[in-house]
Structures are given as structure tokens and as C-alpha cells.
Design an enzyme around this catalytic site. Structure first.
Site, short mmCIF file in Angstrom:
data_model
loop_
_atom_site.label_atom_id
_atom_site.label_comp_id
_atom_site.label_asym_id
_atom_site.label_seq_id
_atom_site.Cartn_x
_atom_site.Cartn_y
_atom_site.Cartn_z
N CYS A 2 1.02 -1.31 -0.05
CA CYS A 2 0.07 -0.19 -0.20
C CYS A 2 0.91 1.31 -0.14
O CYS A 2 2.10 1.11 0.29
CB CYS A 2 -0.81 0.09 1.24
N GLY A 28 -0.55 0.46 -4.97
CA GLY A 28 -1.76 -0.27 -4.66
C GLY A 28 -2.84 0.21 -5.78
O GLY A 28 -2.91 1.57 -5.78
N ASN A 102 0.54 0.63 6.04
CA ASN A 102 1.06 -0.22 5.04
C ASN A 102 2.08 -1.28 5.70
O ASN A 102 2.75 -0.83 6.61
CB ASN A 102 2.12 0.68 4.06
N GLY A 103 2.13 -2.51 5.29
CA GLY A 103 2.82 -3.64 6.05
C GLY A 103 1.93 -4.76 6.35
O GLY A 103 0.73 -4.78 6.06
N CYS A 237 13.05 -3.47 3.73
CA CYS A 237 12.71 -4.60 2.70
C CYS A 237 13.48 -4.30 1.45
O CYS A 237 13.43 -3.11 0.78
CB CYS A 237 11.23 -4.34 2.65
N TYR A 243 12.07 -4.07 -6.90
CA TYR A 243 10.69 -3.83 -7.74
C TYR A 243 9.75 -2.93 -7.23
O TYR A 243 9.29 -2.17 -8.18
CB TYR A 243 10.26 -5.03 -7.72
N SER A 284 9.94 -1.72 -14.84
CA SER A 284 10.64 -1.86 -13.50
C SER A 284 12.15 -2.43 -13.69
O SER A 284 12.91 -1.98 -12.83
CB SER A 284 9.86 -2.59 -12.62
N ASP A 346 15.44 -8.42 -16.36
CA ASP A 346 14.30 -8.16 -15.55
C ASP A 346 14.63 -7.85 -14.03
O ASP A 346 15.71 -8.46 -13.88
CB ASP A 346 13.30 -9.16 -15.79
N ASP A 347 13.82 -7.35 -13.36
CA ASP A 347 14.37 -6.97 -11.95
C ASP A 347 13.99 -8.18 -11.10
O ASP A 347 14.73 -8.24 -10.03
CB ASP A 347 13.51 -5.85 -11.43
N CYS A 383 6.35 -13.78 1.25
CA CYS A 383 6.63 -12.52 2.07
C CYS A 383 5.62 -12.45 3.22
O CYS A 383 4.27 -12.47 2.85
CB CYS A 383 6.75 -11.18 1.25
N CYS A 433 15.88 -6.78 5.28
CA CYS A 433 15.13 -8.01 5.04
C CYS A 433 15.34 -8.57 3.70
O CYS A 433 14.85 -7.90 2.49
CB CYS A 433 13.76 -7.82 5.42
N CYS A 436 12.26 -12.90 1.33
CA CYS A 436 11.88 -13.80 0.18
C CYS A 436 13.01 -14.21 -0.74
O CYS A 436 12.65 -15.37 -1.41
CB CYS A 436 11.03 -12.58 -0.75
P1 AMP Z 1 6.67 -13.37 -13.30
O1 AMP Z 1 6.05 -13.35 -14.62
O2 AMP Z 1 5.48 -13.88 -12.39
O3 AMP Z 1 7.72 -14.25 -13.06
O4 AMP Z 1 6.66 -11.76 -12.60
C1 AMP Z 1 7.73 -11.34 -12.77
C2 AMP Z 1 7.59 -9.95 -13.10
O5 AMP Z 1 6.48 -9.34 -12.27
C3 AMP Z 1 8.76 -8.97 -12.95
O6 AMP Z 1 8.89 -8.21 -14.35
C4 AMP Z 1 8.44 -7.86 -11.95
O7 AMP Z 1 8.83 -6.68 -12.21
C5 AMP Z 1 6.95 -7.99 -11.61
N1 AMP Z 1 6.95 -8.19 -10.08
C6 AMP Z 1 7.72 -8.67 -9.27
N2 AMP Z 1 7.26 -8.91 -7.80
C7 AMP Z 1 5.74 -8.64 -8.01
C8 AMP Z 1 4.80 -8.66 -7.31
N3 AMP Z 1 5.08 -8.69 -5.76
N4 AMP Z 1 3.47 -8.15 -7.81
C9 AMP Z 1 3.46 -7.83 -9.04
N5 AMP Z 1 4.58 -7.79 -9.80
C10 AMP Z 1 5.70 -8.10 -9.48
#
Ligand code: AMP
Length: 463
Positions: A2, A28, A102-103, A237, A243, A284, A346-347, A383, A433, A436
Site C-alpha cells: 500500500c 496499490g 502499510n505492511g 525490505c 521492484y 521496473s 528483468d528486475d 513475504c 530484510c 523472500c
Molecule cells: P513473473 O512473470 O510471475 O515471474 O513476474 C515477474 C514480473 O513481475 C517482473 O517483471 C516483476 O517486475 C514483476 N513483479 C515482481 N514482484 C511482483 C509482485 N509482488 N507483484 C506484481 N508484480 C511483480
């Protein structure tokens, strides 16, 4: 997850909160609300949807006064009940109270069971309501000591903003899992999740709230009330840097953009590859991809475009094409990709669904090689402190090793940033932290220990 904001001593505080919530929309997208106070009178407007969908000029004009609290909500499925939409408001012995949180509390179910046994009537399934009850039933006689008393019962993650009448209180849990910063605008003050919101409000950044710090803002002054019992170590975190937060924010004194570039550079050092272009999974991963490109010398290209108008919950038409969801969101630029060896940065990798589709799309437009590089380690654990993650079994990194993941994605090579490399890159603002990634949970999972929640991580309420 949030986003939260509190505005004190600023004309048209609700308008300011609205601006902040626009900037915090990434934290959010499911619901939004603002509560305003004027000379003891409270008004509120809340609803499901984006900030722009919930508020119009009429709604904002009804919210009068120089004090406001706002919230944008991101919940797991089932948690999107309208009763959970924040800020929560109640009238109790000391006046009207509004709360934005938030949390995730890790002893929420235990506290709630005890409150219900004592006769409390609960309206929502959110852990934030538990905090409201604890304040209202506290035997202490000042608002400050009631809040203090209530906060001392909580375990887990909370950045919280409360208003009782026109006095704002803000607190961060002793480990400081979630961000919360103090800003100044004209003669007034702002507390908000991320600094990018201060920019849009034309406010100046003053400082971060310390882990465990509780402050009161009233009549233009900020007082530090006290510090909650300190944890053995702070644990902000690290996934906020990976991300969640916006790259134009500073979190814990660390520029999010700079942090992600450092992750990208370190990733290039750990997993070098010969290729023609570095492309990012927008938005991201942009900063991490730039870092990878800077370190490797491989040019950064705009190889994937993202459609910004695809909502998180758009209705997927009945159709058999399994890449449809990803294709709605991303489209490769054929002229950039055709015949090229590409490194896709990707992140993070969570379920792997997006990446699998992206690899297929890139090959369809002629990529000769597709190498995936991830700007964080494998996500292996759920998480419990407020990031919306799937259950353990759905996390690709918890079930498969790197070679198996590479095969599943259909990539020519795969490399993740190491845990040590990630933490070292941003060591100045640590320790963090990293649950994850590492499975080391800094705050006890009390509900899990008491059998009231699953270690798989599925039944929690997100805030
Ligand atoms: P996936 O396709 O399920 O592996 O999701 C990875 C992608 O979702 C990455 O491009 C991240 O930028 C994004 N992502 C990472 N964590 C989250 C999250 N908690 N909620 C939504 N998107 C996420």
C-alpha cells in the site's frame, strides 16, 4: 502493499493527499480513500479502483480542512472487500480516528482472536482494524499513550499514519520494513511512503522516520513522541529497492534508480555474456538494464514496449493463445530484435509467466539468441511483511534449480544476481530484510508458529 500519506497544516489537505496518492499509485491499484478533518469535523471518500476512478472534483471538494490521511490499497484476492478500504475510520472515546497502514502484522490473527473473545465486533478482515481496536480499548487516558500501548502489541511490518481530530501521528515498526518519510510544505508537514510523492506536491524532503519512531504533528510542529522497543537489528525490505518503489524515489537514503543500476552492473560482472543488445522488461527493470549495459558495454536498446493502459485486473477474453496476457502488456520492436543476440534484463522472476511469454515473442520476431538476466536472486519464499507474493509452490525459484528454470523459460542462458552481490551493492542503507530470497525472517511469524496462518504464505491479508 500500500501507499500512505498524511497531510497536516496545509490548505486543502485532501487535494494534496490526492496528488500524493497519484504518485503512489504503483503501490496499490485496487482501492483508494481520503479522510479529511476541519475544526473537529470529519469527512471521507473511499472506493474501489484507481485514484483517478475513485475521486473527481466534486468528491475532493467535499473533503475540507487542513488535515488529511490517504491510502492506496493493493490486496490479495479475497482481500478486496469494500470494508477493507482504508483509511479506516471510527469514533471512539478520544474522538474521530482515521488510520492508514502499510505492511503486514505477523501476529494479527492471534491478536484478533483475543479481541473477538473479549467481545470486539470486527467488520473487515484487514489487520489494520486490529490496531484500531487496540487503540480504542487501551486503558490509558491520553491519545499518545493509547497509541503507544497499541503499537507495543504489534509484531511484523507497519508504517502507519493516524489522525485523531486534527493531530497526525505516524510510526514505523522497530525493524523499519516499510518506508515512511517526513516532508515540509509551506507551514505544514507531510508524512508519506515515498519521496516521489513529495516532488509532485511541491514539498521538501526533511528526513526518513527512523525504525521504531513515533511522531506527532500538530499546529505546525513535529514532536518525536518516543521510540518503540528496538529490534535486534533494522530490516528494511530490499524488495522495495528491487521492484516495488519508484525509481525517482529515495528509500532509506538510497536512490532507487541508483540502487537498481548497481544491481545491473553487478549482474553484468557476475554473468557476462556476448550479445548485440541489452533490453529491459519495462518499466521496473529499466534502471537495472541500463546498469547492465553500462558495465558490459553492450548497447541498451528499446526492444520491448509496454502498454501503460492495461490494468492489473483487465478481463482476459476467452481464447487459447497462452501469450495473450503478456502480449497485451508488452510488444517487441521487430527492427531492434530481428537477427540479434539479446540480453533481456528483468528486475525479478516470480512465477515466470511473463518471462516465458516474452522469450517466445522475442524469438517470433527473429531474436537469434535470448539471454535472461535477473537483477535479484531467485524468489524462493513468501513475504509475510506486506509484499504481495504467490504461495511458495507457485514460486519458480523455490521448486526448480537454475538450469531447470532456464529450460522452462526456453532461454539460451539465465543468470540471477547473487544475494551477496545484491546486498553488497546497497550495503550503506542495510542491513535488510531479504526473506523472500533467503528464507531468513527477521520478525517472528507468530501466527504461523501458533498454527493460525500457513507458512506457504497464502492466507495473509495484504496492506
Ligand atoms: P513473473 O512473470 O510471475 O515471474 O513476474 C515477474 C514480473 O513481475 C517482473 O517483471 C516483476 O517486475 C514483476 N513483479 C515482481 N514482484 C511482483 C509482485 N509482488 N507483484 C506484481 N508484480 C511483480
Amino acid at each position: 502493499m500500500c501507499g500512505i500519506v498524511g497531510v497536516s497544516g496545509v490548505e486543502d489537505a485532501a487535494q494534496q493527499a490526492y496528488l500524493a496518492m497519484y504518485a503512489l499509485q504503483h503501490r496499490g491499484q485496487e482501492a483508494a480513500g481520503i479522510v479529511a478533518f476541519e475544526n473537529g469535523a470529519i469527512s471521507s471518500h473511499k472506493g474501489r479502483g484507481l485514484v483517478s476512478e475513485v475521486f473527481d472534483t466534486d468528491a475532493l471538494e467535499q473533503l475540507k480542512g487542513d488535515t488529511a490521511v490517504g491510502h492506496v490499497r493493493y490486496s490479495t484476492a479475497g482481500g478486496n472487500d469494500v470494508a477493507n478500504v482504508q483509511p479506516l475510520t471510527v469514533k471512539y472515546a478520544s474522538g474521530d480516528l482515521a488510520l492508514a497502514h502499510n505492511g503486514n502484522l505477523t501476529n494479527h490473527r492471534d491478536l484478533r482472536e483475543r479481541l473477538v473473545e473479549e467481545g470486539a465486533i470486527v467488520r473487515s478482515s484487514a489487520d489494520s482494524e486490529t490496531l484500531v481496536h487496540l487503540i480504542a480499548k487501551s486503558r490509558h487516558d491520553t491519545v499518545e499513550t493509547q497509541i503507544d500501548d497499541a503499537l507495543s502489541h504489534l509484531e511484523g511490518a507497519f508504517s502507519v499514519i493516524l489522525s485523531v481530530g486534527s493531530t497526525i501521528y505516524a510510526a514505523r515498526d522497530p525493524r523499519g520494513f516499510r518506508p515512511l518519510v517526513l516532508g515540509r510544505k509551506d507551514q505544514g508537514h507531510i508524512v508519506v511512503s515515498e519521496t516521489c510523492a513529495l516532488d509532485i506536491m511541491g514539498a521538501d524532503y526533511v528526513r526518513d522516520l527512523e525504525p521504531g519512531e513515533v511522531i506527532r504533528i500538530h499546529r505546525g510542529t513535529v514532536e518525536v513522541l518516543r521510540s518503540l522497543k528496538p529490534a535486534n537489528r533494522p530490516a528494511p525490505c530490499i524488495f522495495e529497492l528491487v521492484y516495488f518503489a519508484r525509481p525517482d524515489s529515495s528509500i532509506w537514503g538510497e536512490s532507487v534508480d541508483r540502487a537498481r543500476r548497481k544491481f545491473g552492473r553487478q549482474l553484468a560482472r557476475e554473468h557476462p555474456i556476448e550479445a548485440d543488445a541489452v533490453i529491459s522488461v519495462p518499466d521496473s527493470a529499466n534502471s537495472a538494464a541500463l546498469g547492465f549495459s553500462e558495465e558490459s558495454g553492450i548497447p541498451y536498446e528499446l526492444g520491448l514496449l509496454r502498454n501503460h493502459y492495461v490494468g492489473r485486473t483487465f478481463i482476459q477474453p476467452q481464447q487459447s493463445d497462452r501469450d495473450f496476457g503478456a502480449r497485451m502488456k508488452y510488444n517487441p520492436v521487430r527492427e531492434v530484435i530481428d537477427g540479434q543476440r539479446v540480453v533481456v534484463v528483468d528486475d525479478s522472476l516470480v512465477r515466470g509467466t511473463t518471462s516465458r511469454s516474452l522469450v517466445r515473442m522475442l524469438r517470433q520476431v527473429g531474436a537469434s539468441e535470448v539471454h535472461f538476466r535477473i537483477g535479484s536472486p531467485p524468489v524462493r519464499w513468501p513475504c509475510f511483511y506486506g509484499i504481495d507474493m504467490p504461495t511458495r509452490r507457485e514460486l519458480l525459484g523455490s521448486e526448480l534449480n537454475i538450469l531447470e528454470i532456464a529450460a522452462k523459460l526456453g532461454v539460451d542462458s539465465l543468470g540471477y544476481l547473487s544475494l551477496e552481490g545484491m546486498v553488497e551493492a546497497v550495503a550503506d542503507a542495510g542491513p535488510y530484510c531479504t526473506a523472500c530470497f533467503s528464507g531468513e525472517y527477521p520478525a517472528p511469524l507468530l501466527d504461523v508458529e501458533k498454527g493460525l496462518a500457513s507458512r506457504e504464505g497464502l492466507l495473509q491479508q495484504q496492506n
